[in-house]
Design a protein around this motif. Structure first.
Motif, PDB file in Angstrom:
ATOM      1  N   ALA A  49       0.818  -1.219   0.000  1.00 12.46           N
ATOM      2  CA  ALA A  49       0.000   0.000   0.000  1.00 12.46           C
ATOM      3  C   ALA A  49       0.844   1.257   0.000  1.00 12.46           C
ATOM      4  CB  ALA A  49      -0.933   0.005   1.208  1.00 12.46           C
ATOM      5  N   ALA A  50       2.152   1.116   0.331  1.00  8.05           N
ATOM      6  CA  ALA A  50       3.001   2.307   0.418  1.00  8.05           C
ATOM      7  C   ALA A  50       3.119   3.010  -0.919  1.00  8.05           C
ATOM      8  CB  ALA A  50       4.405   1.915   0.916  1.00  8.05           C
ATOM      9  N   GLY A  51       3.019   2.249  -2.012  1.00  7.66           N
ATOM     10  CA  GLY A  51       3.133   2.862  -3.322  1.00  7.66           C
ATOM     11  C   GLY A  51       1.874   3.543  -3.792  1.00  7.66           C
ATOM     12  N   MET A  52       0.787   3.404  -3.039  1.00  5.16           N
ATOM     13  CA  MET A  52      -0.497   3.964  -3.440  1.00  5.16           C
ATOM     14  C   MET A  52      -0.677   5.399  -2.975  1.00  5.16           C
ATOM     15  SD  MET A  52      -2.832   0.594  -2.637  1.00  5.16           S
ATOM     16  CE  MET A  52      -4.346   1.445  -3.087  1.00  5.16           C
ATOM     17  N   VAL A  53       0.197   5.861  -2.072  1.00  6.52           N
ATOM     18  CA  VAL A  53       0.081   7.220  -1.558  1.00  6.52           C
ATOM     19  C   VAL A  53       1.413   7.932  -1.752  1.00  6.52           C
ATOM     20  CG1 VAL A  53      -1.677   6.656   0.154  1.00  6.52           C
ATOM     21  CG2 VAL A  53       0.739   6.465   0.779  1.00  6.52           C
ATOM     22  N   SER A  54       1.353   9.245  -1.735  1.00  6.44           N
ATOM     23  CA  SER A  54       2.579  10.032  -1.853  1.00  6.44           C
ATOM     24  C   SER A  54       3.452   9.788  -0.626  1.00  6.44           C
ATOM     25  CB  SER A  54       2.221  11.520  -1.959  1.00  6.44           C
ATOM     26  OG  SER A  54       3.383  12.299  -1.967  1.00  6.44           O
ATOM     27  N   PHE A  55       4.701   9.439  -0.839  1.00  3.38           N
ATOM     28  CA  PHE A  55       5.568   9.058   0.269  1.00  3.38           C
ATOM     29  C   PHE A  55       6.940   9.687   0.098  1.00  3.38           C
ATOM     30  CE2 PHE A  55       8.706   6.231   2.218  1.00  3.38           C
ATOM     31  CZ  PHE A  55       8.217   6.163   3.511  1.00  3.38           C
ATOM     32  N   THR A  56       7.383  10.399   1.114  1.00  5.14           N
ATOM     33  CA  THR A  56       8.719  10.991   1.102  1.00  5.14           C
ATOM     34  C   THR A  56       9.564  10.273   2.134  1.00  5.14           C
ATOM     35  OG1 THR A  56       7.810  13.163   0.539  1.00  5.14           O
ATOM     36  CG2 THR A  56      10.054  13.097   1.383  1.00  5.14           C
ATOM     37  N   PRO A  57      10.669   9.654   1.733  1.00  8.85           N
ATOM     38  CA  PRO A  57      11.527   8.955   2.688  1.00  8.85           C
ATOM     39  C   PRO A  57      11.895   9.872   3.857  1.00  8.85           C
ATOM     40  CG  PRO A  57      12.231   8.485   0.457  1.00  8.85           C
ATOM     41  CD  PRO A  57      11.194   9.569   0.357  1.00  8.85           C
ATOM     42  N   PRO A  58      11.793   9.378   5.083  1.00  7.75           N
ATOM     43  CA  PRO A  58      12.017  10.234   6.262  1.00  7.75           C
ATOM     44  C   PRO A  58      13.424  10.791   6.397  1.00  7.75           C
ATOM     45  CG  PRO A  58      11.807   7.939   6.903  1.00  7.75           C
ATOM     46  CD  PRO A  58      11.414   8.014   5.464  1.00  7.75           C
ATOM     47  N   TYR A  59      14.398  10.167   5.706  1.00  4.27           N
ATOM     48  CA  TYR A  59      15.763  10.663   5.812  1.00  4.27           C
ATOM     49  C   TYR A  59      16.274  11.258   4.503  1.00  4.27           C
ATOM     50  CZ  TYR A  59      15.963   8.828  10.494  1.00  4.27           C
ATOM     51  OH  TYR A  59      15.715   8.620  11.823  1.00  4.27           O
ATOM     52  N   SER A  60      15.351  11.548   3.577  1.00  2.00           N
ATOM     53  CA  SER A  60      15.744  12.356   2.425  1.00  2.00           C
ATOM     54  C   SER A  60      16.033  13.759   2.946  1.00  2.00           C
ATOM     55  CB  SER A  60      14.614  12.406   1.400  1.00  2.00           C
ATOM     56  OG  SER A  60      13.492  13.092   1.944  1.00  2.00           O
ATOM     57  N   PHE A  61      16.746  14.566   2.163  1.00  2.00           N
ATOM     58  CA  PHE A  61      17.076  15.900   2.663  1.00  2.00           C
ATOM     59  C   PHE A  61      15.842  16.784   2.836  1.00  2.00           C
ATOM     60  CE2 PHE A  61      21.706  15.391   1.920  1.00  2.00           C
ATOM     61  CZ  PHE A  61      22.136  15.957   3.115  1.00  2.00           C
ATOM     62  N   ALA A  62      14.720  16.362   2.253  1.00  2.00           N
ATOM     63  CA  ALA A  62      13.483  17.115   2.470  1.00  2.00           C
ATOM     64  C   ALA A  62      12.904  16.852   3.855  1.00  2.00           C
ATOM     65  CB  ALA A  62      12.448  16.741   1.407  1.00  2.00           C
ATOM     66  N   MET A  63      13.359  15.740   4.502  1.00  2.00           N
ATOM     67  CA  MET A  63      12.764  15.333   5.781  1.00  2.00           C
ATOM     68  C   MET A  63      13.778  15.075   6.888  1.00  2.00           C
ATOM     69  SD  MET A  63       9.442  15.209   5.518  1.00  2.00           S
ATOM     70  CE  MET A  63       9.017  14.159   6.907  1.00  2.00           C
ATOM     71  N   THR A  64      15.059  14.908   6.549  1.00  2.00           N
ATOM     72  CA  THR A  64      16.022  14.420   7.538  1.00  2.00           C
ATOM     73  C   THR A  64      16.149  15.321   8.769  1.00  2.00           C
ATOM     74  OG1 THR A  64      18.271  13.595   7.850  1.00  2.00           O
ATOM     75  CG2 THR A  64      18.027  15.531   6.411  1.00  2.00           C
ATOM     76  N   TRP A  65      16.099  16.638   8.581  1.00  2.00           N
ATOM     77  CA  TRP A  65      16.235  17.550   9.725  1.00  2.00           C
ATOM     78  C   TRP A  65      15.076  17.358  10.691  1.00  2.00           C
ATOM     79  CZ3 TRP A  65      20.950  19.034   9.103  1.00  2.00           C
ATOM     80  CH2 TRP A  65      21.453  19.307   7.832  1.00  2.00           C
ATOM     81  N   HIS A  66      13.884  17.163  10.149  1.00  2.42           N
ATOM     82  CA  HIS A  66      12.694  16.981  10.978  1.00  2.42           C
ATOM     83  C   HIS A  66      12.707  15.608  11.654  1.00  2.42           C
ATOM     84  CE1 HIS A  66       8.047  17.691  11.313  1.00  2.42           C
ATOM     85  NE2 HIS A  66       8.594  17.302  12.449  1.00  2.42           N
ATOM     86  N   THR A  67      12.938  14.561  10.860  1.00  4.83           N
ATOM     87  CA  THR A  67      12.902  13.199  11.397  1.00  4.83           C
ATOM     88  C   THR A  67      13.952  12.993  12.475  1.00  4.83           C
ATOM     89  OG1 THR A  67      12.149  12.367   9.242  1.00  4.83           O
ATOM     90  CG2 THR A  67      13.026  10.754  10.797  1.00  4.83           C
ATOM     91  N   THR A  68      15.184  13.422  12.213  1.00  6.08           N
ATOM     92  CA  THR A  68      16.276  13.226  13.173  1.00  6.08           C
ATOM     93  C   THR A  68      16.019  14.004  14.463  1.00  6.08           C
ATOM     94  OG1 THR A  68      17.812  13.000  11.321  1.00  6.08           O
ATOM     95  CG2 THR A  68      18.774  13.312  13.494  1.00  6.08           C
TER      96      THR A  68
END
Length: 274
Positions: A49-68
């Motif tokens: 189901a992960a491919g059925m919704v928009s998904f941004t990897p949590p440690y991509s540079f778009a998300m890493t600052w927030h996730t970490t």
């Protein structure tokens, strides 16, 4: 101030509890984020189901600052606990009294402990920054500072937790009781915040009254509310039933509680008997 910091370092550098908790925290930041990284790579991204919704990897540079920053915030109890131990030890061994007899003013003594709280928060934030950087590079995405403000929120959370620990230590003065109270209070506040979160949802759904997440208005949860769980598809879809984010109010409360911890701890030590 520099000379006072040198004195504090002399107390710390050979103190076993300082070394152990510092190592645990440093490893904890890395291990916690690695676990999240592995779970995302090996479990979340493998769900059909992960491919059925928009998904941004949590440690991509778009998300890493927030996730970490969010993941690392879960272990901020360790430096807070270390501060509580250091300060209550001063009371237990009467070294606070000896320092003042030797020429320190009360304001200088409590001031250097608050400076330690600031330094611990700053070092923790630097560690989180470089950890986010490494995980971002490992993701293979293009470098970006998008979301870097979350590292600042982590610093605010760290200094708030540390000053709260300073306050508890000054109020309680006994190591075991102070640490116990830290654990009990944090656990109790988190439990109450969840109840208030449920109440907020009920008020919005049943009473058409949106007061925001009331749980974020508690002393430690206010700063937690600034560093929320990273955005994902499920969170986005659930926003329709969730209370609104009254960010300005959470900011005001977070700043007010931080000031309260600082002035209360300072006044308590300056005015109380040695």
């Amino acid at each position: 101030m520099v000379e006072l910091l040198k004195i504090e370092w002399m107390k710390l550098k050979n103190y076993t509890a300082f070394k152990v908790l510092a190592i645990f925290f440093g490893l904890g930041v890395i291990v916690t984020n690695y676990v999240v990284y592995i779970i995302n790579r090996e479990v979340v991204q493998q769900v059909p189901a992960a491919g059925m919704v928009s998904f941004t990897p949590p440690y991509s540079f778009a998300m890493t600052w927030h996730t970490t920053s969010y993941a690392s915030g879960c272990i901020l109890l360790l430096p807070a606990m270390l501060l509580a131990i250091l300060i209550t030890n001063e009371f237990g061994f009467k070294t606070h009294r000896q320092n003042i007899i030797d020429g320190l003013t009360r304001q200088q003594f409590i001031g250097i402990k608050i400076m330690l709280a600031l330094i611990f928060a700053l070092v923790s934030t630097v560690l989180v920054f470089f950890t986010a950087l490494v995980f971002g590079w490992s993701s293979g995405t293009s470098f970006s500072f998008a979301g870097i403000a979350n590292v600042g929120y982590f610093f605010l959370k760290a200094i708030t937790y540390n000053l709260f620990a300073v306050l508890i230590a000054v109020l309680i003065k006994r190591t075991g009781f102070a640490i116990g109270l830290l654990f009990i209070y944090m656990g109790a506040e988190n439990f109450i915040s969840q109840l208030l979160w449920g109440l907020s949802i009920y008020l919005k759904r049943e009473k058409s009254t949106d007061l925001g997440n009331i749980g974020d208005y508690l002393p430690l949860n206010a700063v937690d509310g600034l560093l929320e769980f990273p955005d994902n598809a499920v969170k986005s879809m659930s926003k329709a039933i969730m209370p609104q984010d009254i960010t300005w109010l959470v900011w005001v409360l977070a700043a007010a509680y931080l000031a309260l911890f600082y002035f209360w701890a300072t006044k308590k030590f300056v005015k109380s008997d040695l």
